[in-house]
Write a protein that holds these residues in place. Structure first.
Motif, PDB file in Angstrom:
ATOM      1  N   THR A   1       0.800  -1.228   0.000  1.00  0.00           N
ATOM      2  CA  THR A   1       0.000   0.000   0.000  1.00  0.00           C
ATOM      3  C   THR A   1       0.832   1.277   0.000  1.00  0.00           C
ATOM      4  O   THR A   1       0.418   2.294  -0.554  1.00  0.00           O
ATOM      5  N   GLU A   2       2.022   1.239   0.599  1.00  0.00           N
ATOM      6  CA  GLU A   2       2.819   2.457   0.764  1.00  0.00           C
ATOM      7  C   GLU A   2       4.047   2.544  -0.147  1.00  0.00           C
ATOM      8  O   GLU A   2       4.417   3.622  -0.592  1.00  0.00           O
ATOM      9  N   VAL A   3       4.682   1.406  -0.409  1.00  0.00           N
ATOM     10  CA  VAL A   3       5.960   1.435  -1.135  1.00  0.00           C
ATOM     11  C   VAL A   3       5.783   1.194  -2.634  1.00  0.00           C
ATOM     12  O   VAL A   3       6.220   2.005  -3.455  1.00  0.00           O
ATOM     13  N   LEU A   4       5.148   0.095  -2.987  1.00  0.00           N
ATOM     14  CA  LEU A   4       5.062  -0.268  -4.407  1.00  0.00           C
ATOM     15  C   LEU A   4       4.365   0.778  -5.283  1.00  0.00           C
ATOM     16  O   LEU A   4       4.772   0.976  -6.440  1.00  0.00           O
ATOM     17  N   PRO A   5       3.338   1.496  -4.778  1.00  0.00           N
ATOM     18  CA  PRO A   5       2.747   2.545  -5.618  1.00  0.00           C
ATOM     19  C   PRO A   5       3.734   3.644  -5.997  1.00  0.00           C
ATOM     20  O   PRO A   5       3.526   4.372  -6.972  1.00  0.00           O
ATOM     21  N   HIS A   6       4.816   3.791  -5.227  1.00  0.00           N
ATOM     22  CA  HIS A   6       5.822   4.838  -5.496  1.00  0.00           C
ATOM     23  C   HIS A   6       7.125   4.238  -6.032  1.00  0.00           C
ATOM     24  O   HIS A   6       8.180   4.878  -5.990  1.00  0.00           O
ATOM     25  N   ASP A   7       7.021   2.997  -6.527  1.00  0.00           N
ATOM     26  CA  ASP A   7       8.216   2.253  -6.929  1.00  0.00           C
ATOM     27  C   ASP A   7       9.081   3.013  -7.929  1.00  0.00           C
ATOM     28  O   ASP A   7      10.294   3.138  -7.764  1.00  0.00           O
TER      29      ASP A   7
ATOM     30  N   ALA B   1      10.281  -4.921  -1.475  1.00  0.00           N
ATOM     31  CA  ALA B   1      10.373  -3.467  -1.685  1.00  0.00           C
ATOM     32  C   ALA B   1      11.658  -3.075  -2.406  1.00  0.00           C
ATOM     33  O   ALA B   1      12.055  -1.910  -2.390  1.00  0.00           O
ATOM     34  N   SER B   2      12.334  -4.057  -3.011  1.00  0.00           N
ATOM     35  CA  SER B   2      13.559  -3.816  -3.785  1.00  0.00           C
ATOM     36  C   SER B   2      14.595  -3.058  -2.956  1.00  0.00           C
ATOM     37  O   SER B   2      14.791  -3.366  -1.787  1.00  0.00           O
ATOM     38  N   SER B   3      15.240  -2.053  -3.545  1.00  0.00           N
ATOM     39  CA  SER B   3      16.335  -1.416  -2.821  1.00  0.00           C
ATOM     40  C   SER B   3      15.858  -0.466  -1.730  1.00  0.00           C
ATOM     41  O   SER B   3      16.662   0.001  -0.928  1.00  0.00           O
ATOM     42  N   PHE B   4      14.549  -0.172  -1.661  1.00  0.00           N
ATOM     43  CA  PHE B   4      14.043   0.525  -0.470  1.00  0.00           C
ATOM     44  C   PHE B   4      14.269  -0.368   0.746  1.00  0.00           C
ATOM     45  O   PHE B   4      14.568   0.113   1.839  1.00  0.00           O
ATOM     46  N   ALA B   5      14.142  -1.685   0.548  1.00  0.00           N
ATOM     47  CA  ALA B   5      14.385  -2.637   1.637  1.00  0.00           C
ATOM     48  C   ALA B   5      15.831  -2.549   2.112  1.00  0.00           C
ATOM     49  O   ALA B   5      16.118  -2.735   3.294  1.00  0.00           O
ATOM     50  N   LEU B   6      16.736  -2.247   1.187  1.00  0.00           N
ATOM     51  CA  LEU B   6      18.146  -2.093   1.562  1.00  0.00           C
ATOM     52  C   LEU B   6      18.329  -0.872   2.460  1.00  0.00           C
ATOM     53  O   LEU B   6      19.082  -0.912   3.442  1.00  0.00           O
ATOM     54  N   SER B   7      17.637   0.223   2.134  1.00  0.00           N
ATOM     55  CA  SER B   7      17.730   1.427   2.973  1.00  0.00           C
ATOM     56  C   SER B   7      17.265   1.121   4.387  1.00  0.00           C
ATOM     57  O   SER B   7      17.910   1.502   5.376  1.00  0.00           O
ATOM     58  N   VAL B   8      16.144   0.420   4.494  1.00  0.00           N
ATOM     59  CA  VAL B   8      15.622   0.042   5.817  1.00  0.00           C
ATOM     60  C   VAL B   8      16.564  -0.948   6.496  1.00  0.00           C
ATOM     61  O   VAL B   8      16.905  -0.803   7.668  1.00  0.00           O
ATOM     62  N   GLY B   9      17.005  -1.950   5.734  1.00  0.00           N
ATOM     63  CA  GLY B   9      17.868  -2.988   6.304  1.00  0.00           C
ATOM     64  C   GLY B   9      19.182  -2.446   6.828  1.00  0.00           C
ATOM     65  O   GLY B   9      19.643  -2.836   7.902  1.00  0.00           O
ATOM     66  N   ALA B  10      19.797  -1.533   6.077  1.00  0.00           N
ATOM     67  CA  ALA B  10      21.059  -0.942   6.533  1.00  0.00           C
ATOM     68  C   ALA B  10      20.858  -0.119   7.792  1.00  0.00           C
ATOM     69  O   ALA B  10      21.722  -0.076   8.673  1.00  0.00           O
ATOM     70  N   HIS B  11      19.706   0.527   7.889  1.00  0.00           N
ATOM     71  CA  HIS B  11      19.393   1.337   9.066  1.00  0.00           C
ATOM     72  C   HIS B  11      19.162   0.465  10.302  1.00  0.00           C
ATOM     73  O   HIS B  11      19.782   0.673  11.344  1.00  0.00           O
ATOM     74  N   VAL B  12      18.253  -0.520  10.184  1.00  0.00           N
ATOM     75  CA  VAL B  12      17.879  -1.313  11.368  1.00  0.00           C
ATOM     76  C   VAL B  12      18.959  -2.312  11.758  1.00  0.00           C
ATOM     77  O   VAL B  12      19.053  -2.715  12.924  1.00  0.00           O
ATOM     78  N   GLY B  13      19.785  -2.705  10.788  1.00  0.00           N
ATOM     79  CA  GLY B  13      20.808  -3.702  11.070  1.00  0.00           C
ATOM     80  C   GLY B  13      22.147  -3.082  11.426  1.00  0.00           C
ATOM     81  O   GLY B  13      22.383  -2.664  12.554  1.00  0.00           O
ATOM     82  N   ILE B  14      23.010  -2.970  10.430  1.00  0.00           N
ATOM     83  CA  ILE B  14      24.370  -2.504  10.689  1.00  0.00           C
ATOM     84  C   ILE B  14      24.424  -1.050  11.153  1.00  0.00           C
ATOM     85  O   ILE B  14      25.412  -0.633  11.765  1.00  0.00           O
TER      86      ILE B  14
END
Length: 593
Positions: free
Chosen positions: A46-52, A104-117
């Motif tokens: 609902t939030e990410v893919l519409p703005h892909d 969520a493609s590379s948006f997932a990377l932005s989130v993953g880098a933030h919450v993880g490393i």
């Protein structure tokens, strides 16, 4: 959930048996964990893919806005303790979120880098003051984090960093000079975890805020893939960082860097599982609607074979990832984040499963590449066109074999770390290898197997013996010089990877059979049968190549005859099994476990 024996020793899987009830599998997920998956899925749809399309053009403002929305839903705070504004979830739950986010493609990377490393260095190694100051904002996305280790001249050789930190004359600041490259989230991050050498010698970690005087950013890199993520260099020119922002102890930055990389490797594997599942769904749906010669291409056996192999690879990596999540959960569950020793306890706990984290990273990144590649092939010419998402999955997947330590470095770490554990007396590896020598002199009788997965269980035992036999031979032959024999180390790593993968798939299938029935576990059984046979064939190939590099003449012939004893088995019809598996994927048009 499976109960794990009292702190299972990392790497012990190569010499010890594990029971199905000792591992965590996706079939164990609780209702709450499934709810987190659904919340994540709905957010993406609902939030990410519409703005892909807009995200792919690297819209910082939109990325940050969506990250904050994710924060409001709790998707950024799973690993932050409740005391600091987070949810403090178990690692299985945070892994589920990580996996589902992959869509969520590379948006997932932005989130993953933030919450993880980006966030975990403060979670595990920060002082109470640092945790209270930064974690609540990082948990909600009010502030975004980035992890800054790589430099122009030091990638895999992290300790070769040239960025320096010098204490100011008044003792109030560390003055940083140097640069970093390839920093994810750099364009919009507020908090940077930066590594530098105090006085040019003592590798240390610092929390650097965006508005620090003397700190600046270079331009965005033009990348092959992951285009919706920000990747920029950083520059430090007499950047004044308050002494209170030293993370951990001076000279102990390696404990933070390497253990956070271990977690990063494991989390990367979870993202690969999500990416592979999406690729299978896209490819299966396409194969059902694309017609050639008057019928859907999914009806052609070679297309089905591809879908079956994609599904099997994904099943195996999924089994490995959640098994490892269970191990990490178990060793960190009693961690007191408020304790002054939290950092040391964290480092010890995470380091315990460094081998498993590296194995996950290597296997999952290479499996996703293969799945994505076959997804493109199923699409034919359309797979090469940007309009079709499989093209992006293919490009985006390639970075995973480089991220978080290249797969080559991880292949050296896997057996190297195992040997260090053995030399420290943490694992009876040498003793087991010596005991095996006597056993190998005896004739190994032929065996017949009637029960479900009995032969697969036997082949797993033989795989462990092959590893001990070849590894023991290598240590006897080259001794401490083994560190420079990178081809041999790589083969030993690949053997360990196959064992962990095979065992994870087998244990999951056995656990499901015990809980339900053979009939209801048929897909898991068939995938395990196929993977076991193919993994065992790879084990034999790695063993032959390694023995041939170590020995020659009569000695080699003797060694190969021993190997032949260990590799006897009756092949199963993998062609028929793959047809059955493919039929389920084609019918369901998605990944089938």
């Amino acid at each position: 959930m499976g109960s794990v024996r009292d702190k299972m020793v990392g790497g012990s899987f190569v010499i010890e048996d594990v029971s199905p009830e000792e591992i965590v599998t996706p079939e164990d997920f609780t209702e709450e964990q499934r709810m987190f998956a659904e919340t994540t899925r709905q957010f993406i749809e609902t939030e990410v893919l519409p703005h892909d399309e807009q995200l792919e053009k690297l819209d910082y403002e939109l990325t940050v806005k969506l990250m904050r929305k994710a924060g409001e839903l709790g998707l950024m705070s799973s690993d932050v303790p409740e005391a600091y504004g987070g949810l403090g979830l178990d690692k299985v739950s945070s892994t589920i979120i990580n996996e589902v986010l992959a869509a969520a493609s590379s948006f997932a990377l932005s989130v993953g880098a933030h919450v993880g490393i980006g966030t975990l260095p403060i979670v595990f190694f920060g002082t109470q003051e640092q945790k209270k100051k930064y974690l609540p904002d990082l948990a909600t996305g009010a502030k975004i984090a980035a992890y800054c280790l790589t430099e122009p001249t030091s990638g895999s050789d992290a300790l070769g960093a040239k960025t320096t930190a010098k204490l100011s004359a008044d003792g109030q600041y560390y003055i940083l000079n140097g640069s970093k490259v390839f920093i994810t989230n750099a364009g919009f991050a507020d908090v940077f975890i930066v590594y530098a050498k105090v006085d040019g010698q003592h590798f240390s970690a610092f929390i650097v805020e965006r508005d620090t005087p003397g700190f600046s950013l270079g331009p965005e890199e033009k990348k092959m893939g992951i285009k919706a993520s920000s990747t920029r260099p950083l520059f430090f020119e007499d950047a004044h960082v308050p002494v209170a922002n030293l993370l951990g102890e001076v000279g102990k930055g390696h404990l933070i860097a390497f253990n956070i990389l271990n977690i990063g490797r494991f989390k990367l594997g979870a993202g690969c599982v999500g990416g592979a599942k999406e690729a299978i769904q896209i490819a299966a749906q396409y194969a059902n609607v694309r017609t050639q010669f008057g019928k859907p291409i999914s009806s052609f056996p070679l297309m089905g074979k591809k879908l079956a192999e994609m599904n099997i690879a994904t099943y195996v990596m999924e089994s490995m990832i959640y098994r490892t999540a269970g191990l990490i959960d178990d060793i960190l569950k009693d961690l007191d984040h408020a304790s002054p020793d939290a950092g040391k306890q964290s480092a010890k706990g995470i380091a315990e499963y460094a081998i498993e984290c590296s194995i996950n990273k290597v296997f999952a990144s290479e499996a996703l590449d293969k799945v994505a590649d076959e997804g493109v092939q199923i699409h034919g010419g359309y797979g090469f066109i940007q309009e079709y998402k499989i093209e992006r999955i293919y490009r985006d997947s390639r970075i995973n074999r480089i991220f978080e330590g290249t797969n080559e470095i991880n292949r050296l770490l896997i057996p190297g770390t195992l040997l260090k554990k053995a030399l420290k007396g943490e694992l009876p590896l040498i003793q087991k290898a010596e005991a095996l020598q006597g056993e190998l002199l005896q004739l190994i009788p032929g065996q017949s197997f009637d029960g479900v997965l009995e032969q697969e269980r036997h082949l797993l035992q033989m795989a462990k013996k092959i590893f001990l036999f070849v590894g023991g031979t290598a240590i006897q032959k080259v001794g401490t010089r083994i560190e420079s024999e990178q081809e041999i180390l790589s083969n030993l790593a690949d053997m360990m990877i196959q064992i962990y993968a095979l065992e994870s798939a087998l244990l999951r299938a056995e656990k499901q059979i015990a809980r339900t029935s053979e009939a209801r576990s048929e897909n898991l059984i068939q995938m395990t049968q196929v993977f076991t046979q193919e993994a065992f064939e790879r084990m034999e190939s790695y063993a032959k190549e390694t023995l041939t590099a170590l020995e020659s003449g009569d000695t080699l012939r003797t060694q190969l005859s021993v190997l032949k004893k260990l590799t006897r088995y009756t092949p199963v019809n993998t062609t028929a099994l793959k047809r059955d598996i493919a039929a389920r994927v084609i019918r369901g048009e998605k990944y089938q476990s």
